[in-house]
Design a protein around this motif. Structure first.
Motif, PDB file in Angstrom:
ATOM      1  N   ILE A  41      45.367  40.415  29.082  1.00 27.87           N
ATOM      2  CA  ILE A  41      45.698  40.748  30.470  1.00 27.87           C
ATOM      3  C   ILE A  41      44.686  40.054  31.374  1.00 27.87           C
ATOM      4  O   ILE A  41      43.480  40.155  31.168  1.00 27.87           O
ATOM      5  CB  ILE A  41      45.651  42.268  30.702  1.00 27.87           C
ATOM      6  N   THR A  42      45.198  39.317  32.360  1.00 31.12           N
ATOM      7  CA  THR A  42      44.315  38.600  33.288  1.00 31.12           C
ATOM      8  C   THR A  42      44.639  39.008  34.727  1.00 31.12           C
ATOM      9  O   THR A  42      45.622  38.546  35.298  1.00 31.12           O
ATOM     10  CB  THR A  42      44.484  37.067  33.137  1.00 31.12           C
ATOM     11  N   PRO A  43      43.821  39.890  35.306  1.00 28.74           N
ATOM     12  CA  PRO A  43      44.027  40.263  36.711  1.00 28.74           C
ATOM     13  C   PRO A  43      43.773  39.065  37.636  1.00 28.74           C
ATOM     14  O   PRO A  43      42.927  38.212  37.336  1.00 28.74           O
ATOM     15  CB  PRO A  43      42.963  41.343  36.947  1.00 28.74           C
ATOM     16  N   ILE A  44      44.507  39.000  38.719  1.00 29.22           N
ATOM     17  CA  ILE A  44      44.229  38.032  39.791  1.00 29.22           C
ATOM     18  C   ILE A  44      43.578  38.833  40.918  1.00 29.22           C
ATOM     19  O   ILE A  44      44.216  39.676  41.545  1.00 29.22           O
ATOM     20  CB  ILE A  44      45.498  37.328  40.290  1.00 29.22           C
ATOM     21  N   ILE A  45      42.296  38.585  41.134  1.00 30.52           N
ATOM     22  CA  ILE A  45      41.544  39.344  42.134  1.00 30.52           C
ATOM     23  C   ILE A  45      42.148  39.148  43.522  1.00 30.52           C
ATOM     24  O   ILE A  45      42.564  38.038  43.879  1.00 30.52           O
ATOM     25  CB  ILE A  45      40.070  38.897  42.131  1.00 30.52           C
ATOM     26  N   ASP A  46      42.206  40.211  44.304  1.00 34.54           N
ATOM     27  CA  ASP A  46      42.730  40.141  45.682  1.00 34.54           C
ATOM     28  C   ASP A  46      42.133  38.950  46.427  1.00 34.54           C
ATOM     29  O   ASP A  46      40.933  38.661  46.322  1.00 34.54           O
ATOM     30  CB  ASP A  46      42.374  41.422  46.445  1.00 34.54           C
ATOM     31  N   GLY A  47      42.977  38.267  47.199  1.00 35.63           N
ATOM     32  CA  GLY A  47      42.524  37.142  48.004  1.00 35.63           C
ATOM     33  C   GLY A  47      42.546  35.816  47.269  1.00 35.63           C
ATOM     34  O   GLY A  47      42.335  34.767  47.882  1.00 35.63           O
ATOM     35  N   HIS A  48      42.813  35.821  45.965  1.00 35.30           N
ATOM     36  CA  HIS A  48      42.782  34.622  45.140  1.00 35.30           C
ATOM     37  C   HIS A  48      44.185  34.220  44.671  1.00 35.30           C
ATOM     38  O   HIS A  48      45.043  35.077  44.464  1.00 35.30           O
ATOM     39  CB  HIS A  48      41.910  34.834  43.905  1.00 35.30           C
ATOM     40  N   GLY A  49      44.384  32.925  44.482  1.00 32.31           N
ATOM     41  CA  GLY A  49      45.600  32.412  43.849  1.00 32.31           C
ATOM     42  C   GLY A  49      46.880  33.003  44.391  1.00 32.31           C
ATOM     43  O   GLY A  49      47.115  33.029  45.602  1.00 32.31           O
ATOM     44  N   ASP A  50      47.715  33.500  43.467  1.00 32.17           N
ATOM     45  CA  ASP A  50      49.011  34.068  43.859  1.00 32.17           C
ATOM     46  C   ASP A  50      48.872  35.357  44.653  1.00 32.17           C
ATOM     47  O   ASP A  50      49.861  35.839  45.208  1.00 32.17           O
ATOM     48  CB  ASP A  50      49.864  34.326  42.607  1.00 32.17           C
ATOM     49  N   ASP A  51      47.679  35.922  44.694  1.00 34.39           N
ATOM     50  CA  ASP A  51      47.442  37.147  45.465  1.00 34.39           C
ATOM     51  C   ASP A  51      46.627  36.863  46.725  1.00 34.39           C
ATOM     52  O   ASP A  51      45.919  37.737  47.230  1.00 34.39           O
ATOM     53  CB  ASP A  51      46.721  38.182  44.597  1.00 34.39           C
ATOM     54  N   THR A  54      46.751  39.166  49.884  1.00 35.98           N
ATOM     55  CA  THR A  54      46.089  40.477  49.878  1.00 35.98           C
ATOM     56  C   THR A  54      44.606  40.267  50.149  1.00 35.98           C
ATOM     57  O   THR A  54      43.948  39.505  49.443  1.00 35.98           O
ATOM     58  CB  THR A  54      46.258  41.180  48.518  1.00 35.98           C
ATOM     59  N   THR A  55      44.082  40.906  51.151  1.00 44.81           N
ATOM     60  CA  THR A  55      42.682  40.703  51.527  1.00 44.81           C
ATOM     61  C   THR A  55      41.736  41.324  50.504  1.00 44.81           C
ATOM     62  O   THR A  55      41.876  42.494  50.143  1.00 44.81           O
ATOM     63  CB  THR A  55      42.395  41.322  52.908  1.00 44.81           C
ATOM     64  N   PHE A  56      40.781  40.527  50.034  1.00 43.59           N
ATOM     65  CA  PHE A  56      39.743  41.050  49.141  1.00 43.59           C
ATOM     66  C   PHE A  56      38.854  41.999  49.950  1.00 43.59           C
ATOM     67  O   PHE A  56      38.396  41.648  51.034  1.00 43.59           O
ATOM     68  CB  PHE A  56      38.899  39.907  48.572  1.00 43.59           C
ATOM     69  N   LEU A  57      38.587  43.179  49.403  1.00 43.05           N
ATOM     70  CA  LEU A  57      37.761  44.162  50.099  1.00 43.05           C
ATOM     71  C   LEU A  57      36.359  44.261  49.519  1.00 43.05           C
ATOM     72  O   LEU A  57      35.377  44.110  50.232  1.00 43.05           O
ATOM     73  CB  LEU A  57      38.441  45.535  50.063  1.00 43.05           C
ATOM     74  N   SER A  58      36.259  44.519  48.214  1.00 43.29           N
ATOM     75  CA  SER A  58      34.936  44.712  47.607  1.00 43.29           C
ATOM     76  C   SER A  58      35.039  44.707  46.092  1.00 43.29           C
ATOM     77  O   SER A  58      36.128  44.845  45.521  1.00 43.29           O
ATOM     78  CB  SER A  58      34.330  46.037  48.073  1.00 43.29           C
ATOM     79  N   ILE A  59      33.887  44.589  45.443  1.00 43.69           N
ATOM     80  CA  ILE A  59      33.814  44.692  43.984  1.00 43.69           C
ATOM     81  C   ILE A  59      34.243  46.087  43.546  1.00 43.69           C
ATOM     82  O   ILE A  59      35.001  46.245  42.582  1.00 43.69           O
ATOM     83  CB  ILE A  59      32.384  44.370  43.504  1.00 43.69           C
ATOM     84  N   LYS A  60      33.778  47.101  44.247  1.00 45.25           N
ATOM     85  CA  LYS A  60      34.116  48.484  43.899  1.00 45.25           C
ATOM     86  C   LYS A  60      35.626  48.720  43.987  1.00 45.25           C
ATOM     87  O   LYS A  60      36.223  49.339  43.087  1.00 45.25           O
ATOM     88  CB  LYS A  60      33.376  49.458  44.822  1.00 45.25           C
TER      89      LYS A  60
END
Length: 248
Positions: A41-51, A54-60
Motif C-alpha cells: 500500500i502506497t499512500p499519496i500524501i496530501d498536496g502531492h501527485g494525483d492528490d 488536497t491541501t497538505f496540512l501537517s505531519i500529524k
C-alpha cells in the motif's frame, strides 16, 4: 490522502510512505520486487501527485489519515510501515500515536530536530520564489538534491510543479518544525533506522536520537549516501536491507 494498492490482499501488508515532492511512483522498484509476497500500500500524501488538489496540512494530520486507513482496511495492524524523509516523519508520528499498529518500521532520513531559521524564512521565500517550481532548470536542481533517479525526472517535474503554494508552505514548515514525540518510546515495533553518511549533521543527530528513544531498533548509517539515496537510487540494496531486517 489517496491509497494505491498492489499484490495479493491475503499476504502481509507493507505500507511505503514517499518523501516530499515525490509520490507512490518513487516506490515502483520496491513494489515490483515485493508484491508477490506482500500486499503493498502506497499512500499519496496530501498536496502531492494525483492528490495535489488536497491541501497538505501537517505531519500529524497525515499520520492520522494513515492510522484511520489501517484501522478501517487492515484490521488495525500491518506487517511493516516504511517511510522516507517526511514520509519517515509520518511513520514516527504513527508509531508515537499507536504503539502496536505495526510489527516492523523502517525510518529513513527522518528529521526530529526543529530548524527555527528554515521555518522563519519559509513564507517570505516561497512568496518570492514559488513560480520557480514550474521551471525545468529549478526542478532539476531540486531533483538532484532529493536524489530522484534520472528516469523519474519527467514524472517528478510534472507532479511537483502542480503542488500549490499553500501545500508547499505547510509541508516545509511541518517538515522543519517536527519534534521528537515523547510517546515514541512506547512503540512495540521492531525498527530499522537509516541515515546517509553524507547527510547533514542534523539528520545524523536525528537518527541517533531515534536510536536512543526506540527500544527495539537497529541504526544503519549508509556510507557515501545522501538524503534518501539508498531507497531511491539503490532500491535493490534497500530491499535487501528490509528482507534481512524483517526476518532477522
Amino acid at each position: 490522502m489517496l491509497f494505491k494498492e498492489f499484490g495479493n490482499k491475503n499476504m502481509p501488508v507493507i505500507i511505503f510512505i514517499h518523501g516530499g515532492g515525490l509520490s507512490w511512483w518513487s516506490w515502483k522498484p520496491q513494489i515490483e520486487a515485493l508484491k508477490e509476497d506482500f500486499y503493498i500500500i502506497t499512500p499519496i500524501i496530501d498536496g502531492h501527485g494525483d492528490d495535489c488538489d488536497t491541501t497538505f496540512l501537517s505531519i500529524k494530520d497525515s499520520a492520522k489519515q494513515v492510522i484511520k486507513y489501517i484501522k478501517g482496511s487492515c484490521d488495525g495492524k500491518v506487517f511493516a510501515i516504511c517511510g522516507l524523509s517526511i514520509g519517515a516523519q509520518i511513520v514516527v508520528e504513527i508509531l508515537s500515536e499507536e504503539a502496536d499498529i505495526t510489527e516492523n518500521a523502517v525510518i529513513e532520513s527522518a528529521l526530529v530536530y526543529p530548524i527555527k531559521m528554515a521555518i522563519a524564512l519559509t513564507v517570505p521565500v516561497y512568496n518570492m520564489c514559488y513560480r520557480l517550481i514550474k521551471k525545468r532548470w529549478f526542478s532539476k536542481l531540486q531533483a538532484k538534491t532529493l536524489n530522484v533517479p534520472a528516469e523519474l525526472f519527467e514524472t517528478y517535474y510534472e507532479e511537483s510543479s502542480r503542488m500549490t503554494k499553500e501545500s508547499l508552505i505547510n509541508f516545509t514548515i511541518s517538515n522543519g518544525n517536527y519534534p521528537m514525540p515523547e510517546s515514541l518510546c512506547n512503540t512495540k515495533a521492531k525498527t530499522l533506522i537509516l541515515v546517509g553518511g553524507k547527510e547533514l549533521s542534523v539528520m545524523k543527530k536525528s537518527a541517533s536520537l531515534l536510536h536512543e528513544t526506540i527500544k527495539n531498533n537497529v541504526l544503519k548509517a549508509i556510507e557515501k549516501s545522501g538524503h534518501g539515496e539508498i531507497s531511491l537510487m539503490y532500491p535493490d540494496k534497500y530491499i535487501t536491507l528490509l528482507q534481512q531486517f524483517f526476518y532477522k
